[in-house]
Design a protein around this motif. Structure first.
Motif, mmCIF file in Angstrom:
data_model
loop_
_atom_site.group_PDB
_atom_site.id
_atom_site.type_symbol
_atom_site.label_atom_id
_atom_site.label_comp_id
_atom_site.label_asym_id
_atom_site.label_seq_id
_atom_site.Cartn_x
_atom_site.Cartn_y
_atom_site.Cartn_z
ATOM 1 N N GLY A 156 -24.679 1.623 -54.143
ATOM 2 C CA GLY A 156 -23.573 2.344 -54.106
ATOM 3 C C GLY A 156 -22.301 1.901 -54.060
ATOM 4 O O GLY A 156 -21.343 1.536 -54.570
ATOM 5 N N SER A 157 -22.059 1.491 -52.662
ATOM 6 C CA SER A 157 -20.580 1.155 -52.199
ATOM 7 C C SER A 157 -20.158 -0.093 -53.253
ATOM 8 O O SER A 157 -18.902 -0.269 -53.454
ATOM 9 N N ALA A 158 -20.890 -1.038 -53.440
ATOM 10 C CA ALA A 158 -20.754 -2.161 -54.134
ATOM 11 C C ALA A 158 -19.814 -1.887 -55.397
ATOM 12 O O ALA A 158 -19.003 -2.487 -55.791
ATOM 13 N N ILE A 159 -20.718 -1.104 -56.145
ATOM 14 C CA ILE A 159 -20.083 -0.346 -57.312
ATOM 15 C C ILE A 159 -18.721 0.245 -57.398
ATOM 16 O O ILE A 159 -18.081 0.157 -58.065
ATOM 17 N N VAL A 160 -19.024 1.291 -56.079
ATOM 18 C CA VAL A 160 -17.675 2.015 -55.936
ATOM 19 C C VAL A 160 -16.448 1.208 -55.844
ATOM 20 O O VAL A 160 -15.174 1.501 -56.235
ATOM 21 N N ASP A 161 -16.655 -0.091 -55.121
ATOM 22 C CA ASP A 161 -15.687 -0.863 -54.650
ATOM 23 C C ASP A 161 -15.175 -1.457 -56.086
ATOM 24 O O ASP A 161 -13.900 -1.783 -56.283
ATOM 25 N N ILE A 162 -16.007 -2.028 -57.042
ATOM 26 C CA ILE A 162 -15.423 -2.504 -58.318
ATOM 27 C C ILE A 162 -14.624 -1.271 -58.885
ATOM 28 O O ILE A 162 -13.482 -1.673 -59.467
ATOM 29 N N VAL A 163 -14.992 -0.193 -58.866
ATOM 30 C CA VAL A 163 -14.217 0.939 -59.223
ATOM 31 C C VAL A 163 -12.624 0.903 -58.789
ATOM 32 O O VAL A 163 -11.642 1.138 -59.415
ATOM 33 N N ALA A 164 -12.626 0.827 -57.620
ATOM 34 C CA ALA A 164 -11.447 0.902 -56.752
ATOM 35 C C ALA A 164 -10.723 -0.244 -57.005
ATOM 36 O O ALA A 164 -9.567 0.030 -57.151
ATOM 37 N N LYS A 165 -11.302 -1.436 -57.449
ATOM 38 C CA LYS A 165 -10.354 -2.678 -57.691
ATOM 39 C C LYS A 165 -10.055 -2.669 -58.966
ATOM 40 O O LYS A 165 -8.829 -3.131 -59.471
ATOM 41 N N LYS A 166 -10.861 -2.283 -60.079
ATOM 42 C CA LYS A 166 -10.507 -2.355 -61.368
ATOM 43 C C LYS A 166 -10.230 -1.321 -62.368
ATOM 44 O O LYS A 166 -9.678 -1.375 -63.058
ATOM 45 N N LYS A 167 -10.311 0.054 -61.577
ATOM 46 C CA LYS A 167 -9.793 1.330 -62.050
ATOM 47 C C LYS A 167 -10.198 1.389 -63.590
ATOM 48 O O LYS A 167 -11.346 1.511 -63.540
ATOM 49 N N GLN A 168 -9.455 1.615 -64.385
ATOM 50 C CA GLN A 168 -9.862 1.854 -65.855
ATOM 51 C C GLN A 168 -10.604 0.695 -66.399
ATOM 52 O O GLN A 168 -11.124 0.836 -67.409
ATOM 53 N N ALA A 169 -10.285 -0.348 -65.876
ATOM 54 C CA ALA A 169 -10.930 -1.838 -66.425
ATOM 55 C C ALA A 169 -12.539 -1.673 -65.707
ATOM 56 O O ALA A 169 -13.332 -2.921 -66.178
ATOM 57 N N ALA A 170 -12.867 -0.615 -65.140
ATOM 58 C CA ALA A 170 -14.067 -0.992 -64.265
ATOM 59 C C ALA A 170 -15.274 -1.131 -64.931
ATOM 60 O O ALA A 170 -16.226 -1.816 -64.831
ATOM 61 N N PRO A 171 -15.551 -0.424 -66.291
ATOM 62 C CA PRO A 171 -16.766 -0.460 -66.947
ATOM 63 C C PRO A 171 -17.020 -2.088 -67.316
ATOM 64 O O PRO A 171 -18.405 -2.325 -67.205
ATOM 65 N N ALA A 172 -16.254 -2.829 -67.761
ATOM 66 C CA ALA A 172 -16.636 -4.166 -68.052
ATOM 67 C C ALA A 172 -17.303 -4.882 -66.784
ATOM 68 O O ALA A 172 -18.258 -5.539 -66.932
ATOM 69 N N ALA A 173 -16.461 -4.685 -65.733
ATOM 70 C CA ALA A 173 -16.938 -5.471 -64.645
ATOM 71 C C ALA A 173 -18.426 -4.753 -64.037
ATOM 72 O O ALA A 173 -19.126 -5.541 -63.466
ATOM 73 N N ILE A 174 -18.603 -3.340 -64.215
ATOM 74 C CA ILE A 174 -19.790 -2.977 -64.000
ATOM 75 C C ILE A 174 -20.725 -3.333 -64.956
ATOM 76 O O ILE A 174 -21.905 -3.776 -64.163
ATOM 77 N N GLU A 175 -20.566 -3.564 -65.980
ATOM 78 C CA GLU A 175 -21.592 -4.255 -66.970
ATOM 79 C C GLU A 175 -22.177 -5.431 -66.587
ATOM 80 O O GLU A 175 -23.320 -5.753 -66.564
ATOM 81 N N THR A 176 -21.076 -6.402 -66.143
ATOM 82 C CA THR A 176 -21.661 -7.785 -65.434
ATOM 83 C C THR A 176 -22.348 -7.768 -64.547
ATOM 84 O O THR A 176 -23.422 -8.127 -64.436
ATOM 85 N N TYR A 177 -22.040 -6.809 -63.437
ATOM 86 C CA TYR A 177 -22.752 -6.755 -62.281
ATOM 87 C C TYR A 177 -23.979 -6.021 -62.226
ATOM 88 O O TYR A 177 -25.143 -6.479 -61.760
ATOM 89 N N THR A 178 -24.148 -4.845 -63.197
ATOM 90 C CA THR A 178 -25.517 -4.188 -63.455
ATOM 91 C C THR A 178 -26.367 -5.448 -64.147
ATOM 92 O O THR A 178 -27.681 -5.151 -63.793
ATOM 93 N N LYS A 179 -26.242 -6.370 -65.012
ATOM 94 C CA LYS A 179 -27.014 -7.157 -65.592
ATOM 95 C C LYS A 179 -27.517 -8.166 -64.321
ATOM 96 O O LYS A 179 -28.758 -8.538 -64.453
ATOM 97 N N GLN A 180 -26.611 -8.528 -63.576
ATOM 98 C CA GLN A 180 -27.119 -9.328 -62.542
ATOM 99 C C GLN A 180 -28.019 -8.704 -61.766
ATOM 100 O O GLN A 180 -28.915 -9.356 -61.190
ATOM 101 N N ILE A 181 -27.811 -7.587 -61.528
ATOM 102 C CA ILE A 181 -28.720 -6.786 -60.221
ATOM 103 C C ILE A 181 -29.906 -6.187 -61.249
ATOM 104 O O ILE A 181 -31.345 -6.567 -60.652
ATOM 105 N N ARG A 182 -30.217 -6.034 -62.438
ATOM 106 C CA ARG A 182 -31.114 -5.771 -62.967
ATOM 107 C C ARG A 182 -32.171 -7.161 -63.176
ATOM 108 O O ARG A 182 -33.164 -6.862 -62.993
ATOM 109 N N GLU A 183 -31.582 -8.191 -63.328
ATOM 110 C CA GLU A 183 -32.096 -9.597 -63.401
ATOM 111 C C GLU A 183 -32.912 -9.779 -62.339
ATOM 112 O O GLU A 183 -34.195 -10.226 -61.952
ATOM 113 N N ALA A 184 -32.131 -9.536 -61.072
ATOM 114 C CA ALA A 184 -32.756 -9.743 -59.682
ATOM 115 C C ALA A 184 -34.017 -8.958 -59.361
ATOM 116 O O ALA A 184 -34.958 -9.065 -58.853
#
Length: 262
Positions: free
Chosen positions: A226-254
């Motif tokens: 939760g908090s790690a993704i919410v922190d991405i939103v806080a930092k990236k704001k409207q640009a968050a979806p692209a950063a979330i995409e990258t992060y999600t792929k990393q977690i999925r692989e792990a």
């Protein structure tokens, strides 16, 4: 087996969390879609609340940003309706009981059913008070997802035996937020839970790195972040979806590198 439980059947589940209407309506929709398209099995959507007792400063700040955007419960349902135009990813709400009570249990759960929201996580709902909402949730086929913590002790048996959907296993004592150390008895805690139920377990609170996600998925049936993704939103704001995409792929692989069965 509920629809949520079935998701865990053949692989370890990744369950990310975002706060509704943070920073705005359209970005929330895009964030959920980004999570869904890049490996999330279930998306947990937080309904902003003024006194989120289980949540740390990152999620509390997100709630405040959502309030600044004039969020209401109906806004959250509208967000889900918009999400449903783009993805059928399973959704659960993280909410507090007063929100559901004020809206009306039947009306709230009926709306969830209409929008294909599969479950509710309600941190301030004690086991002893489940009876006021579970029968209504059952009527609409919605799971009330319990939390089991390192301090649940003798209550584990009754909580686990009544569980549906999945069990939210709290990794540490305290509130949400990224951390580097977890309760060292997590494996034993999950083993104890599984004495009483076949309902899947997912570990959350504090998990934020791929390495941690892999570790937790090796202990339980899934991992919640939760908090790690919410922190991405806080930092990236409207640009968050692209950063979330990258992060999600990393977690999925792990998570996928963890063994298939617990």
């Amino acid at each position: 087996m509920s629809n949520l439980s079935a998701i865990f059947k053949d692989h370890k589940a990744f369950i990310p969390f975002v706060v509704a209407d943070d920073p705005d309506f359209d970005t929330t929709v895009k964030n959920v879609v980004a999570l869904a398209k890049n490996g999330a099995d279930i998306v947990e959507l937080g309904i902003p609340f003024s006194d989120p007792v289980a949540d740390g400063p990152v999620i509390q700040s997100a709630d405040l940003r959502a309030f600044k955007a004039d969020v209401h419960t109906e806004t959250v349902f509208d967000i889900v309706a918009a999400v449903r135009k783009e993805t059928d990813v399973p959704l659960v709400f993280l909410t507090y009981l007063n929100i559901v009570f004020k809206y009306g249990y039947d009306a709230f759960l009926k709306r969830c059913d209409e929008l294909n929201v599969s479950g509710l996580v309600i941190p301030d709902l004690p086991y002893e008070n489940r009876g006021e909402i579970v029968p209504i949730a059952d009527k609409y086929g919605i799971d009330i997802i319990p939390l089991i913590t390192p301090t649940s002790g003798h209550r584990i048996k009754m909580i686990a035996e009544a569980a549906t959907g999945f069990i939210y296993v709290v990794s540490s004592m305290g509130i949400t937020g990224e951390r580097n150390e977890f309760f060292n008895g997590l494996k034993d805690l999950v083993t104890e839970i599984k004495k009483y139920t076949d309902v899947p377990t997912a570990i959350g609170f504090g998990v934020h790195t791929p390495q941690q996600a892999q570790q937790m998925a090796s202990i339980a049936d899934g991992v919640i972040i939760g908090s790690a993704i919410v922190d991405i939103v806080a930092k990236k704001k409207q640009a968050a979806p692209a950063a979330i995409e990258t992060y999600t792929k990393q977690i999925r692989e792990a998570v996928d590198q963890s063994p298939a069965k617990v």
